[in-house]
Motif scaffolding. Structure first.
Motif, PDB file in Angstrom:
ATOM      1  N   ASP A   1       0.843  -0.955   0.023  1.00 11.77           N
ATOM      2  CA  ASP A   1      -0.014   0.071  -0.042  1.00 11.77           C
ATOM      3  C   ASP A   1       0.802   1.261  -0.025  1.00 11.77           C
ATOM      4  N   ILE A   2       0.706   2.015  -1.055  1.00  4.93           N
ATOM      5  CA  ILE A   2       1.551   3.284  -0.942  1.00  4.93           C
ATOM      6  C   ILE A   2       0.891   4.632  -0.853  1.00  4.93           C
ATOM      7  N   GLY A   3      -0.669   4.559  -0.757  1.00  5.88           N
ATOM      8  CA  GLY A   3      -1.284   5.843  -0.494  1.00  5.88           C
ATOM      9  C   GLY A   3      -2.591   5.774  -1.207  1.00  5.88           C
ATOM     10  N   ASP A   4      -3.366   6.802  -0.928  1.00  6.16           N
ATOM     11  CA  ASP A   4      -4.810   7.172  -1.313  1.00  6.16           C
ATOM     12  C   ASP A   4      -4.816   8.474  -2.145  1.00  6.16           C
ATOM     13  N   LEU A   5      -5.323   8.303  -3.490  1.00  5.47           N
ATOM     14  CA  LEU A   5      -5.812   9.087  -4.182  1.00  5.47           C
ATOM     15  C   LEU A   5      -7.277   9.694  -3.675  1.00  5.47           C
ATOM     16  N   PRO A   6      -8.006  10.631  -4.551  1.00  9.53           N
ATOM     17  CA  PRO A   6      -9.170  10.948  -3.957  1.00  9.53           C
ATOM     18  C   PRO A   6     -10.216   9.900  -3.849  1.00  9.53           C
ATOM     19  N   LEU A   7     -10.119   9.046  -4.838  1.00 12.51           N
ATOM     20  CA  LEU A   7     -11.237   7.875  -5.117  1.00 12.51           C
ATOM     21  C   LEU A   7     -10.415   6.471  -4.652  1.00 12.51           C
ATOM     22  N   CYS A   8      -9.096   6.237  -5.194  1.00 13.39           N
ATOM     23  CA  CYS A   8      -8.561   4.969  -4.945  1.00 13.39           C
ATOM     24  C   CYS A   8      -7.184   4.954  -4.101  1.00 13.39           C
ATOM     25  N   LYS A   9      -7.309   3.704  -3.559  1.00 15.14           N
ATOM     26  CA  LYS A   9      -6.047   3.133  -3.001  1.00 15.14           C
ATOM     27  C   LYS A   9      -5.053   2.741  -4.213  1.00 15.14           C
ATOM     28  N   VAL A  10      -3.625   3.196  -3.792  1.00 12.26           N
ATOM     29  CA  VAL A  10      -2.705   2.781  -5.068  1.00 12.26           C
ATOM     30  C   VAL A  10      -1.875   1.834  -4.127  1.00 12.26           C
ATOM     31  N   LEU A  11      -1.748   0.557  -4.920  1.00  6.78           N
ATOM     32  CA  LEU A  11      -0.774  -0.488  -4.548  1.00  6.78           C
ATOM     33  C   LEU A  11       0.176  -0.752  -5.443  1.00  6.78           C
ATOM     34  N   VAL A  12       1.116  -1.356  -5.008  1.00  4.16           N
ATOM     35  CA  VAL A  12       2.384  -2.071  -5.816  1.00  4.16           C
ATOM     36  C   VAL A  12       2.316  -3.544  -5.599  1.00  4.16           C
ATOM     37  N   ILE A  13       2.127  -4.303  -6.877  1.00  8.09           N
ATOM     38  CA  ILE A  13       2.146  -5.696  -6.913  1.00  8.09           C
ATOM     39  C   ILE A  13       3.614  -6.183  -6.351  1.00  8.09           C
ATOM     40  N   LYS A  14       3.252  -7.232  -5.517  1.00  2.00           N
ATOM     41  CA  LYS A  14       4.614  -7.867  -5.075  1.00  2.00           C
ATOM     42  C   LYS A  14       5.071  -8.684  -6.128  1.00  2.00           C
ATOM     43  N   ASP A  15       5.695  -8.183  -7.327  1.00  2.00           N
ATOM     44  CA  ASP A  15       6.279  -9.011  -8.531  1.00  2.00           C
ATOM     45  C   ASP A  15       7.354  -7.975  -9.210  1.00  2.00           C
ATOM     46  N   ALA A  16       8.829  -8.260  -8.807  1.00  2.00           N
ATOM     47  CA  ALA A  16       9.730  -7.589  -9.448  1.00  2.00           C
ATOM     48  C   ALA A  16       9.751  -7.921 -11.046  1.00  2.00           C
ATOM     49  N   HIS A  17       9.103  -8.541 -11.513  1.00  2.00           N
ATOM     50  CA  HIS A  17       9.366  -8.916 -13.021  1.00  2.00           C
ATOM     51  C   HIS A  17       8.763  -7.522 -13.658  1.00  2.00           C
ATOM     52  N   TYR A  18       7.686  -7.094 -13.101  1.00  4.24           N
ATOM     53  CA  TYR A  18       7.127  -5.893 -13.923  1.00  4.24           C
ATOM     54  C   TYR A  18       6.939  -4.717 -13.144  1.00  4.24           C
ATOM     55  N   PRO A  19       6.764  -3.357 -13.170  1.00  9.02           N
ATOM     56  CA  PRO A  19       6.470  -2.343 -12.591  1.00  9.02           C
ATOM     57  C   PRO A  19       4.871  -2.496 -12.623  1.00  9.02           C
ATOM     58  N   TRP A  20       4.394  -2.659 -11.495  1.00  8.46           N
ATOM     59  CA  TRP A  20       2.907  -3.363 -11.698  1.00  8.46           C
ATOM     60  C   TRP A  20       1.977  -2.627 -10.701  1.00  8.46           C
ATOM     61  N   LEU A  21       1.239  -1.827 -10.764  1.00  6.04           N
ATOM     62  CA  LEU A  21       0.361  -1.014  -9.792  1.00  6.04           C
ATOM     63  C   LEU A  21      -1.106  -1.303 -10.083  1.00  6.04           C
ATOM     64  N   LEU A  22      -2.070  -1.220  -8.812  1.00  9.17           N
ATOM     65  CA  LEU A  22      -3.278  -1.434  -8.683  1.00  9.17           C
ATOM     66  C   LEU A  22      -3.902  -0.042  -8.229  1.00  9.17           C
TER      67      LEU A  22
END
Length: 139
Positions: free
Chosen positions: A18-39
């Motif tokens: 979990d890296i923080g919140d925008l006005p609507l969404c929670k911003v997350l980094v997927i735990k996989d170093a193969h790809y820069p991958w956000l949710l």
């Protein structure tokens, strides 16, 4: 305002940082170093599909997808961005934003199931998170 009943799906909690919140969404980094991958996960109870959000929230989601996509592309200098809201395994509405390179482990296929997740180097992922937070105004 986020719903008081909203909570992050347990599988998403397990698979992300979990890296923080925008006005609507929670911003997350997927735990996989193969790809820069956000949710991006809209903090709305019961949202499964984008159409479960109201018109204003749908527009806000697109704004946040654009903001995060732009930042991810700038940081990674990727060849292509993959943006998708699938939810076949986790029903909670979430949008994947994945920076792809023509030489990555899955190219040109989708990333799912190609390689087992690779643990992040702690310093590298923290540097990535710090850069991302600055670019999308999370801190």
């Amino acid at each position: 305002m986020p719903s008081d009943a909203w909570s992050l799906h347990s599988q998403l909690k397990k698979d992300t940082i979990d890296i923080g919140d925008l006005p609507l969404c929670k911003v997350l980094v997927i735990k996989d170093a193969h790809y820069p991958w956000l949710l991006l996960v809209p903090r709305r109870e019961g949202a499964v599909e984008i159409i479960d959000l109201g018109d204003v929230e749908q527009a806000q989601l697109m704004t946040e997808i654009s903001r995060v996509s732009r930042a991810l592309k700038e940081i990674t200098k990727c060849d292509k961005l993959n943006v998708a809201a699938l939810g076949n395994l986790v029903p909670q509405l979430h949008v994947h934003i994945i920076a792809r390179r023509t030489g990555d482990a899955a190219w040109p296929r989708p990333v799912w199931g190609v390689m087992p997740p690779l643990a992040h180097d702690a310093e590298e992922v923290q540097n990535f998170i710090n850069a991302l937070r600055r670019k999308i105004w999370l801190g």
